[in-house]
Design an enzyme around this catalytic site. Structure first.
Site, PDB file in Angstrom:
ATOM      1  NE  ARG A  42      -4.132  -1.966   1.056  1.00  0.00           N
ATOM      2  CZ  ARG A  42      -5.049  -1.873   2.015  1.00  0.00           C
ATOM      3  NH1 ARG A  42      -5.129  -0.794   2.754  1.00  0.00           N
ATOM      4  NH2 ARG A  42      -5.902  -2.856   2.215  1.00  0.00           N
ATOM      5  CG  ASP A 143     -14.661   6.157   5.237  1.00  0.00           C
ATOM      6  OD1 ASP A 143     -15.310   5.101   5.286  1.00  0.00           O
ATOM      7  OD2 ASP A 143     -13.407   6.186   5.299  1.00  0.00           O
TER       8      ASP A 143
HETATM    9  C1  LIG Z   1     -14.535  -2.323   5.290  1.00  0.00           C
HETATM   10  S1  LIG Z   1     -15.101  -0.689   5.077  1.00  0.00           S
HETATM   11  C2  LIG Z   1     -16.796  -0.848   5.569  1.00  0.00           C
HETATM   12  C3  LIG Z   1     -17.715  -0.064   4.672  1.00  0.00           C
HETATM   13  C4  LIG Z   1     -19.214  -0.169   4.992  1.00  0.00           C
HETATM   14  N1  LIG Z   1     -19.505   0.355   6.302  1.00  0.00           N
HETATM   15  C5  LIG Z   1     -19.707  -1.577   4.871  1.00  0.00           C
HETATM   16  O1  LIG Z   1     -20.010  -2.207   5.870  1.00  0.00           O
HETATM   17  O2  LIG Z   1     -19.794  -2.069   3.744  1.00  0.00           O
HETATM   18  C6  LIG Z   1     -14.367   0.162   6.484  1.00  0.00           C
HETATM   19  C7  LIG Z   1     -14.358   1.662   6.339  1.00  0.00           C
HETATM   20  O3  LIG Z   1     -14.034   2.229   7.609  1.00  0.00           O
HETATM   21  C8  LIG Z   1     -13.269   3.393   7.386  1.00  0.00           C
HETATM   22  N2  LIG Z   1     -12.534   3.745   8.611  1.00  0.00           N
HETATM   23  C9  LIG Z   1     -11.461   3.131   9.166  1.00  0.00           C
HETATM   24  N3  LIG Z   1     -11.059   3.783  10.271  1.00  0.00           N
HETATM   25  C10 LIG Z   1     -11.903   4.833  10.436  1.00  0.00           C
HETATM   26  C11 LIG Z   1     -11.993   5.891  11.388  1.00  0.00           C
HETATM   27  N4  LIG Z   1     -11.143   6.005  12.411  1.00  0.00           N
HETATM   28  N5  LIG Z   1     -12.972   6.809  11.230  1.00  0.00           N
HETATM   29  C12 LIG Z   1     -13.852   6.721  10.194  1.00  0.00           C
HETATM   30  N6  LIG Z   1     -13.809   5.748   9.261  1.00  0.00           N
HETATM   31  C13 LIG Z   1     -12.845   4.811   9.376  1.00  0.00           C
HETATM   32  C14 LIG Z   1     -12.373   3.009   6.223  1.00  0.00           C
HETATM   33  O4  LIG Z   1     -11.855   4.134   5.557  1.00  0.00           O
HETATM   34  C15 LIG Z   1     -13.312   2.177   5.360  1.00  0.00           C
HETATM   35  O5  LIG Z   1     -13.909   2.938   4.350  1.00  0.00           O
END
Ligand SMILES: C[S@@+](CC[C@H](N)C(=O)[O-])C[C@H]1O[C@@H](n2cnc3c(N)ncnc32)[C@H](O)[C@@H]1O
Length: 296
Positions: A42, A143
């Site tokens: 990454r 996000d």
């Molecule tokens: C696997 S995706 C899940 C997306 C969606 N909620 C779903 O269930 O399909 C996880 C998301 O969490 C976000 N994320 C990770 N750490 C975070 C934080 N501290 N605050 C906000 N978003 C975060 C990531 O950028 C990513 O887009």
């Protein structure tokens, strides 16, 4: 014989530990010790783009850098896997829950790990299909990853990703591309106009929510956090959720191990327990800045 992989940039275990520490401090992501290769793949793109000689130099630069490299660092290390109507039972539950509420009052929803937009747009489709376009609701989708949010705002998806929806639904809510855009579809304004996207770091804690929320979708992000971070965030959710509000979690995320703030009422659907002070009992925040914390 050395088992070191051939790499373009020098990258040591010490560098990896530093990355783990920095991403944990910034956004709460608790990278497992088995993620050393993932981190390299990454971040090496960033090293190439910036023209820095090795990972150590990149990390030194990062710690000196302005916030724009921090954002790139975070964007590179988040995992954005998502889908339209993922865990479809949640959308059915949402609709049946809202059906029981009095019509006319604006419903406030927050989707707090919205990734590239599939989840918040699924919420809008579910609400419009069930209650019609006049249904009064406000959906804020946030996000920490600003690239994912940009993709969400653009609202352009491979047709492949719409496979879970029937043709009538796709025709109602998406415009199919032609010519060089063949194979793509863009959300129609009827969806785009009903979601407000904004960057927000769940770890930052500076959220300002003028009114208590009816619904929080927080799915498939707690898996990246340790119990302590989960507990801190749940406490904040508890404060800003109405006493009859709902919290939707991801399929593998049981909130019951994180204390007694929420009670399970369905498959990874929770309602707040009553014992803590919640938002509606406190003085209100800044009316002009709903969920406006910066991502940094
Ligand atoms: C696997 S995706 C899940 C997306 C969606 N909620 C779903 O269930 O399909 C996880 C998301 O969490 C976000 N994320 C990770 N750490 C975070 C934080 N501290 N605050 C906000 N978003 C975060 C990531 O950028 C990513 O887009």
């Amino acid at each position: 014989m050395s088992n070191r992989k051939a790499r373009d940039f020098e990258y040591t275990e010490e560098d990896f530990e530093k990355v783990r520490q920095l991403i944990y401090q910034r956004v709460g992501i608790n990278l497992g010790p088995n993620k050393m290769e993932m981190v390299y793949s990454r971040l090496s793109r960033r090293l190439r783009t910036l023209g820095v000689p090795d990972m150590k130099a990149y990390l030194q630069r990062l710690e000196r850098a302005d916030s724009s490299e921090w954002q790139e660092f975070v964007n590179a290390l988040t995992t954005n896997l998502t889908a339209f109507f993922r865990e479809a039972h949640h959308f059915e539950y949402l609709v049946s829950h809202l059906r029981k509420k009095a019509r006319g009052q604006k419903v406030k929803l927050w989707c707090c790990a919205a990734s590239t937009g599939e989840e918040p747009y699924s919420i809008v489709i579910a609400l419009l299909d069930a209650f019609g376009t006049d249904y009064p609701f406000e959906l804020v989708a946030t996000d920490v990853d600003t690239n994912a949010l940009q993709a969400a705002r653009n609202g352009v998806y491979d047709l492949e990703r719409l496979k879970g929806m029937d043709d009538a639904m796709v025709a109602k809510y998406f415009m199919k591309g032609v010519g060089k855009n063949a194979g793509l579809a863009r959300v129609k304004n009827v969806l785009a106009d009903r979601v407000t996207f904004a960057p927000l770091n769940l770890l930052s804690g500076g959220w300002q929510v003028p009114d208590a929320l009816d619904i929080i979708f927080c799915r498939n992000v707690f898996i990246y956090f340790d119990k302590e971070t989960q507990g801190t965030i749940l406490q904040r959710f508890h404060r800003i959720l109405k006493s009859d509000g709902l919290l939707f979690a991801g399929h593998s995320e049981s909130l019951l191990t994180v204390g007694a703030m929420f009670q399970s009422i369905g498959r990874t659907v929770y309602k707040p327990t009553a014992q803590l002070v919640r938002h509606s009992d406190e003085s209100s925040g800044d009316e002009s800045a709903p969920l406006s914390a910066a991502a940094g």
